[in-house]
Design an enzyme around this catalytic site. Structure first.
Site, mmCIF file in Angstrom:
data_model
loop_
_atom_site.group_PDB
_atom_site.id
_atom_site.type_symbol
_atom_site.label_atom_id
_atom_site.label_comp_id
_atom_site.label_asym_id
_atom_site.label_seq_id
_atom_site.Cartn_x
_atom_site.Cartn_y
_atom_site.Cartn_z
ATOM 1 N N ARG A 1 -9.277 -5.228 -1.855
ATOM 2 C CA ARG A 1 -8.199 -4.528 -2.570
ATOM 3 C C ARG A 1 -7.823 -3.235 -1.861
ATOM 4 O O ARG A 1 -6.661 -3.002 -1.524
ATOM 5 C CB ARG A 1 -8.714 -4.249 -3.989
ATOM 6 N N HIS A 2 -8.812 -2.386 -1.597
ATOM 7 C CA HIS A 2 -8.511 -1.092 -0.959
ATOM 8 C C HIS A 2 -8.104 -1.284 0.495
ATOM 9 O O HIS A 2 -7.181 -0.645 0.989
ATOM 10 C CB HIS A 2 -9.711 -0.160 -1.043
ATOM 11 N N CYS B 1 -3.796 25.165 4.837
ATOM 12 C CA CYS B 1 -2.641 26.050 4.871
ATOM 13 C C CYS B 1 -2.557 26.709 3.501
ATOM 14 O O CYS B 1 -3.550 26.729 2.771
ATOM 15 C CB CYS B 1 -1.362 25.302 5.278
ATOM 16 N N HIS C 1 -11.229 5.270 -2.218
ATOM 17 C CA HIS C 1 -10.108 4.323 -2.318
ATOM 18 C C HIS C 1 -9.199 4.330 -1.091
ATOM 19 O O HIS C 1 -8.647 3.296 -0.733
ATOM 20 C CB HIS C 1 -9.251 4.651 -3.546
ATOM 21 N N ASN C 2 -9.011 5.513 -0.489
ATOM 22 C CA ASN C 2 -8.009 5.655 0.581
ATOM 23 C C ASN C 2 -8.621 5.781 1.964
ATOM 24 O O ASN C 2 -7.899 5.857 2.952
ATOM 25 C CB ASN C 2 -7.116 6.875 0.319
#
Ligand code: RB5
Length: 145
Positions: free
Chosen positions: A136-137, A68, A101-102
């Site tokens: 952890r992640h 966008c 990480h995500n």
């Protein structure tokens, strides 16, 4: 190994950049699932985000790219759907860490705040960076759900 199908969709602010990125996908061996919009007529970014989310949910595409004006509204809209982790990125470092990480499955870009080269770098980094994995992640991603 075949590369994943990448769904891509944009609102009226992003349709020109979408065309550029469809070409980048093709040049790099990815199959693009282009879900529009394809012209300057005004559309609502939540509708565009939902269209792309449904393509990921029903398995037509493994990853998604949304565009966008800023990448913000359309990313917000996508993140309202369970299982979607949309990352609004402005550079390749953000795109790399969004994957590592995500485990982001949707990349959100802003056509009014970045040029085509930066968008290209974000896209290719997003598509080629694996999730780092590890407790952890994964623990943090599980808490998102
Ligand atoms: C449309 O004018 C614009 O608001 C939209 O593309 C996006 O930037 C919203 O976040």
């Amino acid at each position: 190994m075949s590369l994943p199908i990448v769904a891509i969709a944009a609102d009226h602010a992003g349709f020109v950049l979408k065309g550029e990125l469809v070409a980048v996908l093709a040049a790099n061996g990815y199959q693009a699932l282009d879900l529009g919009t394809d012209g300057p007529e005004s559309v609502d970014y939540p509708d565009i985000a939902e269209r792309l989310v449904l393509a990921i949910r029903d398995g037509r595409a493994a990853r998604g790219v949304l565009i966008c004006g800023t990448g913000i509204g359309i990313g917000m809209a996508a993140n309202r759907f369970p299982g979607i982790r949309a990352a609004t990125c402005a550079n390749a470092t953000m795109a790399r860490l969004a994957r590592a990480h995500n485990d982001a499955n949707v990349l959100s870009l802003g056509s009014r705040v970045m040029g085509v080269e930066a968008a290209r770098d974000c896209l290719l980094t997003f598509l080629t960076t694996p999730f780092d994995g590890g407790d952890r992640h994964q623990r943090r991603i599980d808490k998102l759900a």
